[in-house]
Write a protein that holds these residues in place. Structure first.
Motif, short mmCIF file in Angstrom:
data_model
loop_
_atom_site.label_atom_id
_atom_site.label_comp_id
_atom_site.label_asym_id
_atom_site.label_seq_id
_atom_site.Cartn_x
_atom_site.Cartn_y
_atom_site.Cartn_z
N ILE A 98 0.75 -1.24 0.05
CA ILE A 98 -0.06 -0.02 -0.09
C ILE A 98 0.90 1.38 -0.13
O ILE A 98 0.75 2.26 -0.76
N VAL A 99 1.81 1.25 0.80
CA VAL A 99 2.74 2.28 1.00
C VAL A 99 3.54 2.77 -0.43
O VAL A 99 3.72 3.99 -0.93
N ASP A 100 4.05 1.42 -0.86
CA ASP A 100 4.86 1.72 -2.23
C ASP A 100 3.92 1.85 -3.26
O ASP A 100 4.35 1.84 -4.58
N ARG A 101 2.91 1.67 -3.39
CA ARG A 101 1.71 1.57 -4.53
C ARG A 101 2.08 0.47 -5.45
O ARG A 101 1.96 0.88 -6.70
N SER A 102 2.50 -0.70 -5.07
CA SER A 102 2.96 -2.00 -5.71
C SER A 102 1.73 -2.35 -6.57
O SER A 102 0.60 -2.66 -5.85
N ASP A 103 2.03 -2.79 -7.81
CA ASP A 103 0.93 -3.65 -8.34
C ASP A 103 1.23 -5.36 -8.33
O ASP A 103 0.04 -5.80 -8.51
N LEU A 104 2.19 -5.46 -8.30
CA LEU A 104 2.66 -7.00 -8.38
C LEU A 104 3.46 -7.31 -6.71
O LEU A 104 4.15 -6.78 -6.24
N ARG A 105 2.95 -8.62 -6.49
CA ARG A 105 3.71 -9.12 -5.30
C ARG A 105 3.62 -10.71 -5.53
O ARG A 105 2.76 -11.21 -5.69
N ARG A 106 5.07 -11.22 -5.76
CA ARG A 106 4.77 -12.59 -5.99
C ARG A 106 4.34 -13.02 -7.14
O ARG A 106 3.71 -14.31 -7.29
N GLY A 107 4.45 -12.16 -8.28
CA GLY A 107 3.93 -12.40 -9.54
C GLY A 107 2.42 -12.21 -9.70
O GLY A 107 1.69 -12.43 -10.74
N SER A 108 1.74 -11.83 -8.56
CA SER A 108 0.18 -11.83 -8.58
C SER A 108 0.08 -10.20 -8.31
O SER A 108 0.80 -9.64 -7.61
N PRO A 109 -1.31 -9.75 -8.60
CA PRO A 109 -1.57 -8.38 -8.09
C PRO A 109 -1.78 -8.38 -6.67
O PRO A 109 -2.03 -9.48 -5.81
N THR A 110 -1.24 -7.28 -6.06
CA THR A 110 -1.09 -6.89 -4.49
C THR A 110 -2.75 -6.92 -4.27
O THR A 110 -3.43 -6.91 -4.96
N MET A 111 -2.74 -7.16 -2.59
CA MET A 111 -4.10 -7.40 -2.35
C MET A 111 -5.09 -5.84 -2.51
O MET A 111 -6.21 -6.15 -2.95
N HIS A 112 -4.30 -4.81 -2.37
CA HIS A 112 -5.24 -3.61 -2.54
C HIS A 112 -5.53 -3.47 -4.11
O HIS A 112 -6.78 -2.88 -4.44
N ARG A 113 -4.74 -3.94 -5.22
CA ARG A 113 -5.03 -3.88 -6.31
C ARG A 113 -6.30 -4.96 -6.76
O ARG A 113 -7.04 -4.70 -7.38
N ARG A 114 -6.13 -6.05 -5.92
CA ARG A 114 -7.06 -7.31 -6.25
C ARG A 114 -8.41 -6.71 -5.94
O ARG A 114 -9.33 -6.93 -6.67
N TYR A 115 -8.38 -6.00 -4.82
CA TYR A 115 -9.97 -5.51 -4.29
C TYR A 115 -10.27 -4.20 -5.03
O TYR A 115 -11.74 -3.99 -4.86
N ALA A 116 -9.51 -3.35 -5.35
CA ALA A 116 -10.05 -2.32 -6.05
C ALA A 116 -10.56 -2.95 -7.46
O ALA A 116 -11.46 -2.31 -7.98
N ARG A 117 -9.75 -3.95 -8.10
CA ARG A 117 -10.57 -4.54 -9.39
C ARG A 117 -11.92 -5.03 -9.12
O ARG A 117 -12.92 -4.90 -9.75
N LEU A 118 -12.00 -5.89 -8.00
CA LEU A 118 -13.15 -6.64 -7.63
C LEU A 118 -14.35 -5.56 -7.28
O LEU A 118 -15.35 -5.74 -7.87
N HIS A 119 -13.97 -4.30 -6.86
CA HIS A 119 -15.15 -3.36 -6.55
C HIS A 119 -15.58 -2.75 -7.96
O HIS A 119 -16.59 -2.36 -8.28
N GLU A 120 -14.61 -2.55 -8.52
CA GLU A 120 -14.78 -2.06 -10.02
C GLU A 120 -15.61 -2.93 -11.01
O GLU A 120 -16.51 -2.55 -11.69
N GLU A 121 -15.17 -4.14 -11.10
CA GLU A 121 -15.91 -5.13 -11.82
C GLU A 121 -17.30 -5.28 -11.36
O GLU A 121 -18.10 -5.72 -12.23
N SER A 122 -17.48 -5.13 -10.12
CA SER A 122 -18.82 -5.41 -9.24
C SER A 122 -19.87 -4.27 -9.27
O SER A 122 -21.04 -4.27 -9.09
N CYS A 123 -19.20 -3.03 -9.97
CA CYS A 123 -19.91 -2.00 -10.08
C CYS A 123 -20.63 -1.55 -8.67
O CYS A 123 -21.82 -1.22 -8.59
#
Length: 357
Positions: A98-123
């Protein structure tokens, strides 16, 4: 002291024991949650914790304990403490992303990116980015709370006040290091300041403190704890310097994280401070113009890499890694550490500095 090299099967067995302890604990905690949404987030925390992490910190904790006792005794207790160290690290990674605004961690989306995408896709209502940050922050908080519970599961057998103090200090060092890292990004710092970040954010928290924690739980002497401390700080510095090289020169498909993020964020690293010291006016102007600029693209990042390489900073850091690795191994010589643990710590040191991820 010296002993026979540990086999890959023996290393894997220790790691598997730690992961089994972590899995059992997390399955139990997630299983207690009845709310579907909360359970979903904590299931992701569980899956992330059990993903492809290196498990360096819990392994140092375990071998710090074995270095004193030699053979396995009350193993369940040390496995709980080692797993607690790893669970705190998992929570810290979520917050660090979160602090680093990172997109990837261990080759997968970071948790904050994952849930931002879930929110967006769920409208759903509200702002997706804020939702993702909030979900990840709370998941990290849960990991911190649970790590405390897991630590106490193992600590109850010894009730060592020294161990309690070390576990608290380990976590405090990580937070202190994050603060130093944050302020380091906001202003240009020196090599000495970059090393201070390393000592708090990585060296103490990742190697020295877990190692000493295991030692204290086993009743280590002051001599052994001193050897652990020297080994831990030197190896921890080498480990972070290798990580900083990955942050600029690493291949994302191998490391699982971006090689542009550190440049965009202007990370205060030993590598970049040395590059600034070695750079001439032209190179220094290029570094100052690109390093820390959030708009930097792949072409700009390649220019930074070229300058860092050309002025010799990469070679200097490689030498610093080698020197610290050698010093860490020397710190073990002559200390009353069980041969099997001596060998394990030598092999862990090699794995920490000679790695691709």
């Amino acid at each position: 002291m010296s002993g026979p090299a540990l086999t890959l099967e023996e290393h894997a067995a220790v790691r598997t024991q730690i992961e089994d302890k972590l899995r059992s604990f997390l399955d139990s905690k997630v299983g207690e949650i009845t709310n579907t949404e909360t359970r979903g987030v904590l299931q992701h925390l569980r899956d992330f914790a059990l993903g492809n992490g290196k498990r360096m910190r819990p392994l140092f904790c375990y071998w710090g304990w074995r270095g004193v006792l030699g053979e396995d005794r009350a193993e369940e207790d040390i496995l709980s403490v080692a797993a607690a160290v790893e669970l705190f690290h998992v929570a810290a990674l979520i917050h660090d992303d979160i602090v680093d605004r990172s997109d990837l961690r261990r080759g997968s989306p970071t948790m904050h990116r994952r849930y931002a995408r879930l929110h967006e896709e769920s409208c759903w209502n509200g702002e997706s980015g804020h939702f993702g940050l909030s979900a990840a922050l709370l998941a990290g908080n849960a990991g911190i709370v649970w790590s405390d519970e897991l630590f106490h599961d193992g600590w109850r057998a010894s009730r060592s006040p020294g161990a309690m103090s070390l576990f608290s200090g380990l976590r405090a060092d990580a937070i202190h290091g994050e603060y130093l890292d944050l302020f380091g990004e906001a202003r240009t710092g020196s090599v000495a300041e970059a090393l201070e970040v390393v000592r708090y954010k990585t060296a103490g928290y990742s190697v020295r403190d877990p190692l000493r924690l295991g030692g204290v739980l086993a009743g280590a002497t002051d001599e052994v704890l001193a050897a652990y401390g020297t080994y831990g700080l030197l190896l921890g510095e080498a480990y972070q310097m290798r990580d900083d090289l990955f942050g600029i020169f690493g291949e994302p498909r191998t490391t699982g994280k971006s090689n542009v993020d550190d440049i965009r964020q202007g990370k205060l690293t030993v590598l970049i401070t040395i590059a600034r010291d070695l750079a001439g006016p032209r190179e220094a102007k290029l570094i100052d113009g690109l390093y820390g600029a959030p708009w930097v693209d792949d072409e700009g990042a390649a220019e930074v890499r070229d300058v860092v390489e050309r002025v010799g900073a990469r070679a200097v850091v490689e030498d610093m890694i080698s020197d610290r690795y050698a010093g860490a191994l020397r710190a073990l010589e002559g200390a009353a550490i069980h041969p099997s643990a001596q060998e394990a710590l030598r092999e862990l040191a090699h794995a920490a500095v000679d790695r691709r991820t």
